[in-house]
Design a protein around this motif. Sequence first.
Motif, PDB file in Angstrom:
ATOM      1  N   UNK D 180       0.738  -1.269  -0.062  1.00  0.00           N
ATOM      2  CA  UNK D 180       0.056  -0.217   0.016  1.00  0.00           C
ATOM      3  C   UNK D 180       0.722   1.450   0.161  1.00  0.00           C
ATOM      4  N   UNK D 181       2.067   1.178   0.705  1.00  0.00           N
ATOM      5  CA  UNK D 181       2.819   2.411   0.924  1.00  0.00           C
ATOM      6  C   UNK D 181       3.498   2.626  -0.674  1.00  0.00           C
ATOM      7  N   UNK D 182       3.886   1.557  -1.146  1.00  0.00           N
ATOM      8  CA  UNK D 182       4.410   1.401  -2.291  1.00  0.00           C
ATOM      9  C   UNK D 182       3.603   2.086  -3.461  1.00  0.00           C
ATOM     10  N   UNK D 183       2.402   1.657  -3.690  1.00  0.00           N
ATOM     11  CA  UNK D 183       1.145   2.270  -4.754  1.00  0.00           C
ATOM     12  C   UNK D 183       1.077   3.712  -4.322  1.00  0.00           C
ATOM     13  N   UNK D 184       0.921   4.016  -2.883  1.00  0.00           N
ATOM     14  CA  UNK D 184       0.679   5.626  -2.431  1.00  0.00           C
ATOM     15  C   UNK D 184       1.660   6.322  -2.661  1.00  0.00           C
ATOM     16  N   UNK D 185       2.911   5.891  -3.004  1.00  0.00           N
ATOM     17  CA  UNK D 185       4.210   6.865  -3.245  1.00  0.00           C
ATOM     18  C   UNK D 185       4.754   6.604  -4.315  1.00  0.00           C
ATOM     19  N   UNK D 186       4.222   5.941  -5.073  1.00  0.00           N
ATOM     20  CA  UNK D 186       4.896   5.869  -6.635  1.00  0.00           C
ATOM     21  C   UNK D 186       6.138   5.258  -6.724  1.00  0.00           C
ATOM     22  N   UNK D 187       6.314   4.139  -5.599  1.00  0.00           N
ATOM     23  CA  UNK D 187       7.512   3.349  -5.548  1.00  0.00           C
ATOM     24  C   UNK D 187       7.807   2.600  -7.117  1.00  0.00           C
ATOM     25  N   UNK D 188       9.274   2.447  -7.301  1.00  0.00           N
ATOM     26  CA  UNK D 188       9.283   1.638  -8.731  1.00  0.00           C
ATOM     27  C   UNK D 188       9.389   0.256  -8.360  1.00  0.00           C
ATOM     28  N   UNK D 189       9.304  -0.409  -7.300  1.00  0.00           N
ATOM     29  CA  UNK D 189       9.172  -1.918  -6.954  1.00  0.00           C
ATOM     30  C   UNK D 189       8.868  -1.997  -5.714  1.00  0.00           C
ATOM     31  N   UNK D 190       7.860  -3.034  -5.324  1.00  0.00           N
ATOM     32  CA  UNK D 190       7.826  -3.286  -3.892  1.00  0.00           C
ATOM     33  C   UNK D 190       7.935  -4.720  -3.912  1.00  0.00           C
ATOM     34  N   UNK D 191       8.720  -5.188  -2.858  1.00  0.00           N
ATOM     35  CA  UNK D 191       8.987  -6.639  -2.433  1.00  0.00           C
ATOM     36  C   UNK D 191       8.171  -6.916  -1.288  1.00  0.00           C
ATOM     37  N   UNK D 192       7.477  -8.103  -1.638  1.00  0.00           N
ATOM     38  CA  UNK D 192       6.726  -8.447  -0.194  1.00  0.00           C
ATOM     39  C   UNK D 192       6.963 -10.071   0.255  1.00  0.00           C
ATOM     40  N   UNK D 193       6.753 -10.353   1.426  1.00  0.00           N
ATOM     41  CA  UNK D 193       7.223 -11.948   1.772  1.00  0.00           C
ATOM     42  C   UNK D 193       6.209 -12.951   0.709  1.00  0.00           C
ATOM     43  N   UNK D 194       5.132 -12.376   0.258  1.00  0.00           N
ATOM     44  CA  UNK D 194       4.328 -13.337  -0.509  1.00  0.00           C
ATOM     45  C   UNK D 194       4.861 -13.928  -1.755  1.00  0.00           C
ATOM     46  N   UNK D 225      10.317  -9.756   3.323  1.00  0.00           N
ATOM     47  CA  UNK D 225      10.570 -10.237   1.850  1.00  0.00           C
ATOM     48  C   UNK D 225      11.773 -11.197   2.104  1.00  0.00           C
ATOM     49  N   UNK D 226      11.728 -12.182   0.918  1.00  0.00           N
ATOM     50  CA  UNK D 226      12.759 -13.386   0.855  1.00  0.00           C
ATOM     51  C   UNK D 226      13.028 -13.410  -0.738  1.00  0.00           C
ATOM     52  N   UNK D 227      14.233 -13.652  -0.880  1.00  0.00           N
ATOM     53  CA  UNK D 227      14.802 -13.896  -2.371  1.00  0.00           C
ATOM     54  C   UNK D 227      14.376 -15.137  -2.773  1.00  0.00           C
ATOM     55  N   UNK D 228      13.963 -15.459  -4.027  1.00  0.00           N
ATOM     56  CA  UNK D 228      13.874 -16.663  -4.499  1.00  0.00           C
ATOM     57  C   UNK D 228      14.799 -17.643  -4.255  1.00  0.00           C
ATOM     58  N   UNK D 229      14.586 -18.925  -4.473  1.00  0.00           N
ATOM     59  CA  UNK D 229      15.708 -20.087  -4.198  1.00  0.00           C
ATOM     60  C   UNK D 229      16.843 -19.683  -5.460  1.00  0.00           C
ATOM     61  N   UNK D 230      18.128 -19.620  -4.887  1.00  0.00           N
ATOM     62  CA  UNK D 230      18.999 -19.545  -5.902  1.00  0.00           C
ATOM     63  C   UNK D 230      19.443 -18.220  -6.170  1.00  0.00           C
ATOM     64  N   UNK D 231      18.659 -17.195  -5.870  1.00  0.00           N
ATOM     65  CA  UNK D 231      18.777 -15.862  -6.033  1.00  0.00           C
ATOM     66  C   UNK D 231      20.006 -15.051  -5.381  1.00  0.00           C
ATOM     67  N   UNK D 232      19.927 -15.013  -3.998  1.00  0.00           N
ATOM     68  CA  UNK D 232      21.058 -14.765  -3.342  1.00  0.00           C
ATOM     69  C   UNK D 232      20.737 -15.023  -2.093  1.00  0.00           C
ATOM     70  N   UNK D 233      21.956 -15.142  -1.175  1.00  0.00           N
ATOM     71  CA  UNK D 233      22.087 -15.628   0.157  1.00  0.00           C
ATOM     72  C   UNK D 233      21.627 -14.829   1.131  1.00  0.00           C
ATOM     73  N   UNK D 234      20.630 -14.583   1.599  1.00  0.00           N
ATOM     74  CA  UNK D 234      20.103 -13.837   2.931  1.00  0.00           C
ATOM     75  C   UNK D 234      20.588 -14.444   4.237  1.00  0.00           C
ATOM     76  N   UNK D 235      21.346 -13.494   4.773  1.00  0.00           N
ATOM     77  CA  UNK D 235      21.823 -14.232   6.113  1.00  0.00           C
ATOM     78  C   UNK D 235      20.568 -14.133   7.147  1.00  0.00           C
ATOM     79  N   UNK D 236      19.894 -15.324   7.191  1.00  0.00           N
ATOM     80  CA  UNK D 236      18.694 -15.236   8.104  1.00  0.00           C
ATOM     81  C   UNK D 236      19.066 -15.198   9.432  1.00  0.00           C
ATOM     82  N   UNK D 237      18.560 -14.542  10.421  1.00  0.00           N
ATOM     83  CA  UNK D 237      18.792 -14.488  11.782  1.00  0.00           C
ATOM     84  C   UNK D 237      20.177 -14.496  12.244  1.00  0.00           C
ATOM     85  N   UNK D 238      21.138 -14.142  11.248  1.00  0.00           N
ATOM     86  CA  UNK D 238      22.377 -13.887  11.560  1.00  0.00           C
ATOM     87  C   UNK D 238      22.855 -13.018  12.745  1.00  0.00           C
TER      88      UNK D 238
END
Lengths: 343, 343, 343, 343
Positions: D180-194, D225-238
């Motif tokens: 919603x804030x992405x739409x409202x502010x005219x962001x160029x990309x929004x990454x969501x957990x889904x 937000x989470x990267x797709x498998x193989x996209x890049x390694x996110x340091x989770x809870x590190x």
Amino acid sequence: MRIGVLTGGGDCPGLNAVIRAVVRTANGRYGDAIVGFNDGWRGLLEDRKVQINNDDRTDRLLTKGGTMLGTARTNPDVLRDGLGRIRQTLDDNGIDALIPIGGEGTLTAASWLADEGVPVVGVPKTIDNDIDCTDTTFGHDTAVTIATDAIDRLHTTAESHQRVMLVEVMGRHAGWIAMNSGIASGAHLTLVPEVPFDVSEVCTMIKRRFQRGDSHFICVVAEGAKPAAGSFHLQEGGMDEYGHERFTGVAHQLGVEIERRIGKEVRTTVLGHVQRGGKPTAFDRVLATRFGLHAAEAVHAGQFGQMVALHGTEIDLVPLADAVRQLKLVPQDRHGEAAAFFG
Amino acid sequence: MRIGVLTGGGDCPGLNAVIRAVVRTANGRYGDAIVGFNDGWRGLLEDRKVQINNDDRTDRLLTKGGTMLGTARTNPDVLRDGLGRIRQTLDDNGIDALIPIGGEGTLTAASWLADEGVPVVGVPKTIDNDIDCTDTTFGHDTAVTIATDAIDRLHTTAESHQRVMLVEVMGRHAGWIAMNSGIASGAHLTLVPEVPFDVSEVCTMIKRRFQRGDSHFICVVAEGAKPAAGSFHLQEGGMDEYGHERFTGVAHQLGVEIERRIGKEVRTTVLGHVQRGGKPTAFDRVLATRFGLHAAEAVHAGQFGQMVALHGTEIDLVPLADAVRQLKLVPQDRHGEAAAFFG
Amino acid sequence: MRIGVLTGGGDCPGLNAVIRAVVRTANGRYGDAIVGFNDGWRGLLEDRKVQINNDDRTDRLLTKGGTMLGTARTNPDVLRDGLGRIRQTLDDNGIDALIPIGGEGTLTAASWLADEGVPVVGVPKTIDNDIDCTDTTFGHDTAVTIATDAIDRLHTTAESHQRVMLVEVMGRHAGWIAMNSGIASGAHLTLVPEVPFDVSEVCTMIKRRFQRGDSHFICVVAEGAKPAAGSFHLQEGGMDEYGHERFTGVAHQLGVEIERRIGKEVRTTVLGHVQRGGKPTAFDRVLATRFGLHAAEAVHAGQFGQMVALHGTEIDLVPLADAVRQLKLVPQDRHGEAAAFFG
Amino acid sequence: MRIGVLTGGGDCPGLNAVIRAVVRTANGRYGDAIVGFNDGWRGLLEDRKVQINNDDRTDRLLTKGGTMLGTARTNPDVLRDGLGRIRQTLDDNGIDALIPIGGEGTLTAASWLADEGVPVVGVPKTIDNDIDCTDTTFGHDTAVTIATDAIDRLHTTAESHQRVMLVEVMGRHAGWIAMNSGIASGAHLTLVPEVPFDVSEVCTMIKRRFQRGDSHFICVVAEGAKPAAGSFHLQEGGMDEYGHERFTGVAHQLGVEIERRIGKEVRTTVLGHVQRGGKPTAFDRVLATRFGLHAAEAVHAGQFGQMVALHGTEIDLVPLADAVRQLKLVPQDRHGEAAAFFG
């Protein structure tokens, strides 16, 4: 020590922040007792008061508009006649010093009490910015901010409908709110009490702008703006059929006259009391806090008959008598700066 | 005349308002041609520019954050080496005078160009308020306003969860944003670069407040705040596993240390770039407009090598060389004022 | 395809956001040509138009109040007489579908054009929230937000001076702005067009509150609020000595009457045009964007004679004829919810 | 009756407004006694409470962020083990019905208590908008508004410096704030957990935009937000070197990765706790007030085991068990709407 505090005149964002700063400094640091008198000078005349301590409740006052003590305008004659009662109240409450926070009326009374030997340190308050001997006071920045936000909004409506819009802001004697909000919002004309306006010239400016192909015209009008002699007849203090003087605002009358002369739709908005209520801006909170701190310190330094004042970045003391000698009006050169952006 | 304008250093609310005021005055009133150079000094080095006229598009710049010219930081060495090219660009474009708008770096370059005979009038810009010889500059009030709004919001969260909250605000060398937003928002402690902090004392203050039964603790931390020697080890400029220095902010490190020492949940918020973007406040729009007007007037008066400055309510000129001699830090007495409200 | 767009009626925050969304979808995704007609239906009558492309300039419309196309109210009779010219303009421009964005008047015309075979998809616009068959429209949330901010500010002034304050907000036929801003700001009474008010009861409520020791009374008055028969005589559409109908607002008249009856100082503020200008709220930007997107999609799906509408969280299509059959007024149970907080 | 109230989970703008509405309805209208339990379920486990009356102090809660009752997250196991103590506290205080206000955790506990025969009416609270069976809840609109204001500001900075800016907003499981804030502010990309993101695609979008000549790129990143498998390694809870998990936010890591891949300056801002504090928006105040009113009415109607919910414009009751079955995530079609404005 026992220090009395009161707030007089119209309410103003930052009054509570001053009270808080006085209490935190005088009660919190020095252990003074703070007695707040209610409803301006009336509280002193009628001995109505409340003790204020440096606690969590006081701390929250910082961002709250209005004044926890209440405020009222008092007739100067009533005040003079009541000197005996004021002295009595001060004695009964063992008050060692009094910090009145207010505008020209309140500070004039304070100056007069100082002459009568009452130990007083004044704090200037005015959204109109018309108190002399200080660069500015708290409340003004908030009022200008609110007016500017409103005019920002009116721009888009005026553009969409290709309209002339008049916005009446506060300022009975001094045009500071009009001038500053006019500059800040890019208004096309600002009318201030200090410079009588000529309706013909106003109409000429409007017509010129539309002839150039511009889409709208925004004019900020101080409530105290006056037409030049012979320009047009302003119904001063006139009553409407309900006996109400508020309907005869200068902006409304000017709007009707412009519409009559140039045959273009004019819309008038009177901002009114929203300009003086609510949360103070960060600027006003800092200034009010510094004023309160320095007023409490001045009391402890025994510097009475003075008013705290902002000069550059410093808080100084100036004699109350100097501060209330005349109102601080918009000077010619400052109006010239603003006028450079008219049209 | 042909007047060049550029904006250098970090962006700042009010830059566009200065440009607009220069254009309205110089082009609108005097008929000068205005050449805007892009991306700070780079535009002069690479002769990238745009003509700016006093039209509707320029008029709308008043409320727009950022800078229509783009901005960039330029290495001083690159600049010195590029003097020839700068002269060439000025000659090629027939520039009679240059108005650089920027912070310490930009104005230092301007001062140095003035020494080399380039006709320059500088306009000070800094959200940090660290430029000397002027009471303040535009951008600072906006940054303080944004930080204050944010801290206002954090208060209620901290209260509800009985938390310690640290808020990191901008200010690498000078603590003005931290100090002013700390006062304005009623923070319980403010850490500024000018006064090294002792973590033990910070922890003692926090514990004392909670022991008194207070519900929360808000500490504003300037990004340049430094621990006193022996207090705790701040990872300066350290890299995290991604080679990123931004993770090692002082507030984050201090938060971890406080949590470790007092065993209480600490939350840290880094306000970041929101402090320097968007609409300027009314105060900053007025100041920026006056700066632009007076810079254009100074050019016409031939007063080169100067910078426009605010002193009290007046706009004056001060020698650029004086203005860039040192940064304007928070002086001891002003920090004392703020410290009166700690705890 | 070639798609025409127009905005009609009073301006409203979010109009530009709808236009942008239509253009980004229809031009950006489908490659349609978008023709914007100026000043509402007049643009179609007079063939005044502008081509709008999916570029950076369009993208910036998202946050801008007003409408880039201009707007105007058009007499329905003029419109009926002009059907031939409208068809001609549509033909001349090769328009395959028309997206009129507007309130009851604009959509009624759209419905009637749809009956005449013009391929139309309507987008509802009203700050008053009085268009039927949709949960709400963009603009209303912004208006309620602005009114609520203003009433928040008036609370502190009213408290400090122990005053009755009346605030007139927009809403000629429907009381949604009054009701929602009244609930949101904790007003003590809200008068809406749907429920005639009795001045005696209003005075009784005010007196009761002050007798209880409360410090102030805030009453929100929709501009279309009406006294119950026999309650007091409202000067309807009356002219003042300047021939101006705006002076006879219901709030002003009610304020005078209350003052007369209970002898307490009453202050009236008329919010006016600030309610319909400026940046839309985030809520309205999202809704306007979704409406624009779905209107463009509806055009491509050939679903003409429809209006986009919000139901729950979904954007649906409803027949224009259904939407314009009646205004959506505040129903009894919703007024009851609000009334639970009066006093 | 005697009604218990508690607020659980993270704080949220509007909690106090719900409490006020419950008190005004149940105490003010029906004469019920209201017992507020402190710090979520803990107050029931430890019998810590406060009586809340329908007085001026309660009335002022409407606009105040946070919760006057305090809040805390409680381990579900602790809660199950504590059932006996909860019953005891309810008995000791003669509580006839309990109104827990909270998010998924609090409502799950409420549902379970309802199964155990405790008379409960739940009120949904979540800035994340992830509670099912209601169109939305209070707090979300405020969070979106704050995020949108911040992104509005970041646009001008990004433009001036031609930068990529990432903004991390709240939303661990659901991307509603980001979307919603992405739409409202005219962001160029929004990454969501889904919708897992692919870093290569993100980089391609950024490069395409700059190649087109656009000046900046704003990407809103939900904290979950989470990267797709193989996209890049996110340091989770590190943990970083201080043992702190907060440094490993997805936006920071993504920013470093983008910088590494495309060699363009990237700036990251983590909005953090400002999203959940301070004054609720007008929308959230109205919704919270209606929820509180209807929860009190549901108690009087004996409709237990239910949760108040918004459907369209109506407040309904839904079974608690249904509401807590699953989180309400951003569905595919809503993400598609947002994606229509990417790039």
